[in-house]
Design a protein around this motif. Sequence first.
Motif, PDB file in Angstrom:
ATOM      1  N   GLY A 158       0.819  -1.214   0.000  1.00 35.89           N
ATOM      2  CA  GLY A 158       0.000   0.000   0.000  1.00 35.89           C
ATOM      3  C   GLY A 158       0.846   1.254   0.000  1.00 35.89           C
ATOM      4  N   VAL A 159       1.867   1.285   0.844  1.00 32.20           N
ATOM      5  CA  VAL A 159       2.753   2.459   0.910  1.00 32.20           C
ATOM      6  C   VAL A 159       3.426   2.680  -0.441  1.00 32.20           C
ATOM      7  N   HIS A 160       3.868   1.608  -1.080  1.00 32.88           N
ATOM      8  CA  HIS A 160       4.561   1.776  -2.355  1.00 32.88           C
ATOM      9  C   HIS A 160       3.605   2.074  -3.503  1.00 32.88           C
ATOM     10  N   TYR A 161       2.361   1.631  -3.408  1.00 31.36           N
ATOM     11  CA  TYR A 161       1.369   2.074  -4.391  1.00 31.36           C
ATOM     12  C   TYR A 161       1.158   3.582  -4.254  1.00 31.36           C
ATOM     13  N   VAL A 162       1.035   4.073  -3.029  1.00 31.66           N
ATOM     14  CA  VAL A 162       0.872   5.511  -2.807  1.00 31.66           C
ATOM     15  C   VAL A 162       2.086   6.264  -3.334  1.00 31.66           C
ATOM     16  N   MET A 163       3.274   5.750  -3.062  1.00 33.10           N
ATOM     17  CA  MET A 163       4.492   6.401  -3.555  1.00 33.10           C
ATOM     18  C   MET A 163       4.534   6.404  -5.080  1.00 33.10           C
ATOM     19  N   ALA A 164       4.147   5.296  -5.693  1.00 30.55           N
ATOM     20  CA  ALA A 164       4.128   5.233  -7.158  1.00 30.55           C
ATOM     21  C   ALA A 164       3.189   6.287  -7.720  1.00 30.55           C
ATOM     22  N   LEU A 165       2.025   6.420  -7.125  1.00 27.29           N
ATOM     23  CA  LEU A 165       1.075   7.438  -7.574  1.00 27.29           C
ATOM     24  C   LEU A 165       1.635   8.836  -7.351  1.00 27.29           C
ATOM     25  N   SER A 166       2.322   9.040  -6.234  1.00 24.77           N
ATOM     26  CA  SER A 166       2.834  10.378  -5.925  1.00 24.77           C
ATOM     27  C   SER A 166       3.983  10.795  -6.835  1.00 24.77           C
ATOM     28  N   VAL A 167       4.689   9.825  -7.436  1.00 25.17           N
ATOM     29  CA  VAL A 167       5.760  10.188  -8.369  1.00 25.17           C
ATOM     30  C   VAL A 167       5.263  10.242  -9.809  1.00 25.17           C
ATOM     31  N   GLY A 168       3.941  10.133  -9.994  1.00 26.81           N
ATOM     32  CA  GLY A 168       3.363  10.345 -11.310  1.00 26.81           C
ATOM     33  C   GLY A 168       2.876   9.123 -12.049  1.00 26.81           C
ATOM     34  N   MET A 169       2.993   7.955 -11.444  1.00 26.19           N
ATOM     35  CA  MET A 169       2.465   6.763 -12.114  1.00 26.19           C
ATOM     36  C   MET A 169       0.943   6.774 -12.019  1.00 26.19           C
ATOM     37  N   SER A 170       0.299   6.163 -12.984  1.00 26.68           N
ATOM     38  CA  SER A 170      -1.157   6.071 -12.975  1.00 26.68           C
ATOM     39  C   SER A 170      -1.583   4.700 -12.442  1.00 26.68           C
ATOM     40  N   VAL A 171      -2.832   4.608 -12.072  1.00 25.73           N
ATOM     41  CA  VAL A 171      -3.390   3.322 -11.643  1.00 25.73           C
ATOM     42  C   VAL A 171      -3.266   2.314 -12.786  1.00 25.73           C
ATOM     43  N   GLU A 172      -3.482   2.760 -14.005  1.00 28.15           N
ATOM     44  CA  GLU A 172      -3.364   1.851 -15.164  1.00 28.15           C
ATOM     45  C   GLU A 172      -1.943   1.326 -15.306  1.00 28.15           C
ATOM     46  N   GLN A 173      -0.954   2.153 -15.050  1.00 26.65           N
ATOM     47  CA  GLN A 173       0.436   1.678 -15.113  1.00 26.65           C
ATOM     48  C   GLN A 173       0.718   0.654 -14.014  1.00 26.65           C
ATOM     49  N   ILE A 174       0.198   0.895 -12.820  1.00 29.03           N
ATOM     50  CA  ILE A 174       0.382  -0.078 -11.739  1.00 29.03           C
ATOM     51  C   ILE A 174      -0.299  -1.386 -12.105  1.00 29.03           C
ATOM     52  N   LYS A 175      -1.492  -1.310 -12.666  1.00 33.48           N
ATOM     53  CA  LYS A 175      -2.178  -2.530 -13.115  1.00 33.48           C
ATOM     54  C   LYS A 175      -1.372  -3.213 -14.214  1.00 33.48           C
ATOM     55  N   GLY A 176      -0.695  -2.437 -15.056  1.00 35.92           N
ATOM     56  CA  GLY A 176       0.168  -3.013 -16.084  1.00 35.92           C
ATOM     57  C   GLY A 176       1.330  -3.787 -15.485  1.00 35.92           C
TER      58      GLY A 176
END
Length: 131
Positions: A75-93
Amino acid sequence: MNDNINSGLNHFAALSGDYGAKALAPIKENFPELAEFIMGSAYGDIFQRNTIGDDWKEIAIISALISMGQFDQLGVHYVMALSVGMSVEQIKGILLHLTPCLGAPRVISAFNVLLATLEEIDYSTIRQNNI
């Protein structure tokens, strides 16, 4: 407190906001030596190096956590990924690309953590404020 620990705490807070503070609080309270090690070594040093971009750092960590079956920190790293500009779609990718190697059950667990994290945070605020 040494400079790396302070720098690490600031870096961690900038990337993870309230979500990260909530996750870190029990560690700081009950195992402060571990919190100091993580903040000083990981966030005060390694995470601040510029050999790869912040998005690549999160791709690496998300992938490693899932491959090890360590879902508690996702969860923390998903939040960090979003905060550095990644999208939910990229995380799902990322999750989709891990499926052939790691298997659907592990990726489904990781996806469930993503859904729970998105429910807990205000995603639009992260994107606007970059936490």
